[in-house]
Design a protein around this motif. Sequence first.
Motif, PDB file in Angstrom:
ATOM      1  N   LEU A 221      27.070  68.529  29.084  1.00 42.15           N
ATOM      2  CA  LEU A 221      25.812  68.196  29.744  1.00 42.15           C
ATOM      3  C   LEU A 221      25.544  66.699  29.656  1.00 42.15           C
ATOM      4  N   THR A 222      25.048  66.138  30.743  1.00 49.05           N
ATOM      5  CA  THR A 222      24.682  64.720  30.764  1.00 49.05           C
ATOM      6  C   THR A 222      23.166  64.529  30.803  1.00 49.05           C
ATOM      7  N   THR A 223      22.444  65.595  31.109  1.00 49.56           N
ATOM      8  CA  THR A 223      20.982  65.555  31.096  1.00 49.56           C
ATOM      9  C   THR A 223      20.457  66.792  30.380  1.00 49.56           C
ATOM     10  N   GLN A 232      11.124  77.336  21.305  1.00 42.48           N
ATOM     11  CA  GLN A 232      10.844  76.735  20.003  1.00 42.48           C
ATOM     12  C   GLN A 232      12.055  76.044  19.375  1.00 42.48           C
ATOM     13  N   TYR A 233      13.264  76.468  19.741  1.00 39.31           N
ATOM     14  CA  TYR A 233      14.469  75.898  19.130  1.00 39.31           C
ATOM     15  C   TYR A 233      15.488  75.625  20.236  1.00 39.31           C
ATOM     16  N   LEU A 234      15.911  74.364  20.348  1.00 37.16           N
ATOM     17  CA  LEU A 234      16.868  73.978  21.376  1.00 37.16           C
ATOM     18  C   LEU A 234      17.976  73.154  20.736  1.00 37.16           C
ATOM     19  N   TYR A 235      19.219  73.622  20.906  1.00 33.23           N
ATOM     20  CA  TYR A 235      20.378  72.961  20.309  1.00 33.23           C
ATOM     21  C   TYR A 235      21.240  72.371  21.422  1.00 33.23           C
ATOM     22  N   LEU A 236      21.292  71.039  21.469  1.00 31.20           N
ATOM     23  CA  LEU A 236      22.038  70.318  22.493  1.00 31.20           C
ATOM     24  C   LEU A 236      23.042  69.344  21.873  1.00 31.20           C
ATOM     25  N   GLU A 237      23.381  69.522  20.632  1.00 29.74           N
ATOM     26  CA  GLU A 237      24.284  68.594  19.978  1.00 29.74           C
ATOM     27  C   GLU A 237      25.680  68.627  20.605  1.00 29.74           C
ATOM     28  N   ALA A 238      26.364  67.490  20.490  1.00 26.25           N
ATOM     29  CA  ALA A 238      27.745  67.350  20.954  1.00 26.25           C
ATOM     30  C   ALA A 238      27.887  67.604  22.453  1.00 26.25           C
ATOM     31  N   ASN A 239      26.998  66.994  23.240  1.00 27.03           N
ATOM     32  CA  ASN A 239      27.144  66.957  24.688  1.00 27.03           C
ATOM     33  C   ASN A 239      27.354  65.495  25.105  1.00 27.03           C
ATOM     34  N   ARG A 240      26.987  65.149  26.344  1.00 27.83           N
ATOM     35  CA  ARG A 240      27.144  63.775  26.829  1.00 27.83           C
ATOM     36  C   ARG A 240      25.820  63.227  27.363  1.00 27.83           C
ATOM     37  N   ILE A 241      24.740  63.687  26.777  1.00 21.92           N
ATOM     38  CA  ILE A 241      23.394  63.343  27.251  1.00 21.92           C
ATOM     39  C   ILE A 241      23.091  61.868  26.994  1.00 21.92           C
ATOM     40  N   GLN A 242      22.610  61.194  28.025  1.00 21.47           N
ATOM     41  CA  GLN A 242      22.343  59.759  27.931  1.00 21.47           C
ATOM     42  C   GLN A 242      20.876  59.395  28.108  1.00 21.47           C
ATOM     43  N   GLY A 268      25.019  63.722  18.292  1.00 18.24           N
ATOM     44  CA  GLY A 268      26.333  63.809  18.888  1.00 18.24           C
ATOM     45  C   GLY A 268      26.317  63.611  20.388  1.00 18.24           C
ATOM     46  N   ASN A 269      25.287  62.930  20.913  1.00 20.61           N
ATOM     47  CA  ASN A 269      25.213  62.608  22.335  1.00 20.61           C
ATOM     48  C   ASN A 269      25.299  61.089  22.506  1.00 20.61           C
ATOM     49  N   LYS A 270      25.023  60.621  23.711  1.00 22.99           N
ATOM     50  CA  LYS A 270      25.164  59.194  24.016  1.00 22.99           C
ATOM     51  C   LYS A 270      23.802  58.539  24.167  1.00 22.99           C
ATOM     52  N   MET A 271      22.938  58.764  23.186  1.00 20.00           N
ATOM     53  CA  MET A 271      21.623  58.148  23.219  1.00 20.00           C
ATOM     54  C   MET A 271      21.131  57.945  21.799  1.00 20.00           C
ATOM     55  N   THR A 272      20.136  57.076  21.648  1.00 23.56           N
ATOM     56  CA  THR A 272      19.569  56.782  20.341  1.00 23.56           C
ATOM     57  C   THR A 272      18.080  57.082  20.340  1.00 23.56           C
ATOM     58  N   TYR A 273      17.499  57.066  19.171  1.00 16.93           N
ATOM     59  CA  TYR A 273      16.070  57.331  19.028  1.00 16.93           C
ATOM     60  C   TYR A 273      15.228  56.324  19.812  1.00 16.93           C
ATOM     61  N   HIS A 274      15.724  55.107  19.928  1.00 11.47           N
ATOM     62  CA  HIS A 274      14.969  54.053  20.611  1.00 11.47           C
ATOM     63  C   HIS A 274      14.905  54.271  22.118  1.00 11.47           C
ATOM     64  N   GLN A 275      15.722  55.172  22.635  1.00 14.68           N
ATOM     65  CA  GLN A 275      15.693  55.467  24.065  1.00 14.68           C
ATOM     66  C   GLN A 275      14.639  56.506  24.440  1.00 14.68           C
ATOM     67  N   LEU A 276      13.977  57.088  23.462  1.00 13.90           N
ATOM     68  CA  LEU A 276      12.944  58.072  23.760  1.00 13.90           C
ATOM     69  C   LEU A 276      11.764  57.390  24.441  1.00 13.90           C
ATOM     70  N   PRO A 277      11.246  57.961  25.515  1.00 14.88           N
ATOM     71  CA  PRO A 277      10.085  57.359  26.203  1.00 14.88           C
ATOM     72  C   PRO A 277       8.840  57.450  25.319  1.00 14.88           C
ATOM     73  N   PRO A 278       7.903  56.544  25.490  1.00 18.70           N
ATOM     74  CA  PRO A 278       6.725  56.510  24.606  1.00 18.70           C
ATOM     75  C   PRO A 278       5.836  57.744  24.687  1.00 18.70           C
ATOM     76  N   ASP A 279       5.883  58.475  25.789  1.00 22.43           N
ATOM     77  CA  ASP A 279       4.980  59.612  25.948  1.00 22.43           C
ATOM     78  C   ASP A 279       5.583  60.935  25.488  1.00 22.43           C
ATOM     79  N   TRP A 280       6.764  60.903  24.887  1.00 23.70           N
ATOM     80  CA  TRP A 280       7.400  62.170  24.508  1.00 23.70           C
ATOM     81  C   TRP A 280       6.604  62.909  23.439  1.00 23.70           C
TER      82      TRP A 280
END
Length: 292
Positions: A221-223, A232-242, A268-280
Amino acid sequence: MLIIGVTMQPCSFSHFQLYQGLNFFCSQRNNISSLSYSALANLTNLRWLIIDNNQLKSDKLELTSLQNQTQLRYFFANRNYLTSVPGGLPAGLKQLRLANNQISSISPGAFQNLQNLTLLLLQGNRLQTMTGDDVKGLVGLNLLDVSGNLFSAVPRHLPPSVQQLYLSNNSFSGLHEGSFEGFHNLKYLRLSHCGLLSEGIHPQAFNHSSLVELDLSYNQLTTIPTVPTTLQYLYLEANRIQEFNVTSFCREVGPLSYSRMKILRLDGNKMTYHQLPPDWVYCLRVLQRIYI
């Protein structure tokens, strides 16, 4: 209650004198290759039959050997050489565990009388399809595990009573809008290691308010797919989400419109905590833990 357990000694049923009144019989890691009517003929109270890790074959399993066990509730034959789900199973059966065999088919009417079956394990086999006729009779099934088979699409017409559906380690080309249609009680869904692509998942594929936990880890997954706000629980580790899309969790944000997500794994994706939008934080306001 009379209990017999046998492990780690090569044997066959012909080596046992099985007595009437036996409640539990376990023989694991032996060389059992057949199960005949005569082997269990004298038993009337058998409730547990566990013959995991043997060499039992479908053509050596006599239907009448189990059919007459009216008190049998638990039958485990994991890691044998069965090529089909046997027919003639007793109507009172509650659990059937046939994982890691060579099963590629289901005997006609195998489940027709199994209204009491709540758990069915068929992972690690060779099933490619499951039709409505195949699962006819499973009106009370709660957990179905068909992980590690050869499905190329989510099987249609599975029992609507299922609350836990495990489909990991299959090869799905995609998930369409009606992939899980009819699962009004579905709470736990596992789809890890399925080769899923973001463009192959319909936006409404997971539109089930009953879903509590969704595992989409180890895919491609990329998105982040659209999920219900009640999840309540979503596991998306080890994908290609950016990227992180708030709309994947909340179609709108307000006093009563927010995600009930508690645990979110994005490590395990292609994003960091700093990429989270401010309204999340307004959408995921009750989140307890996020991995990124």
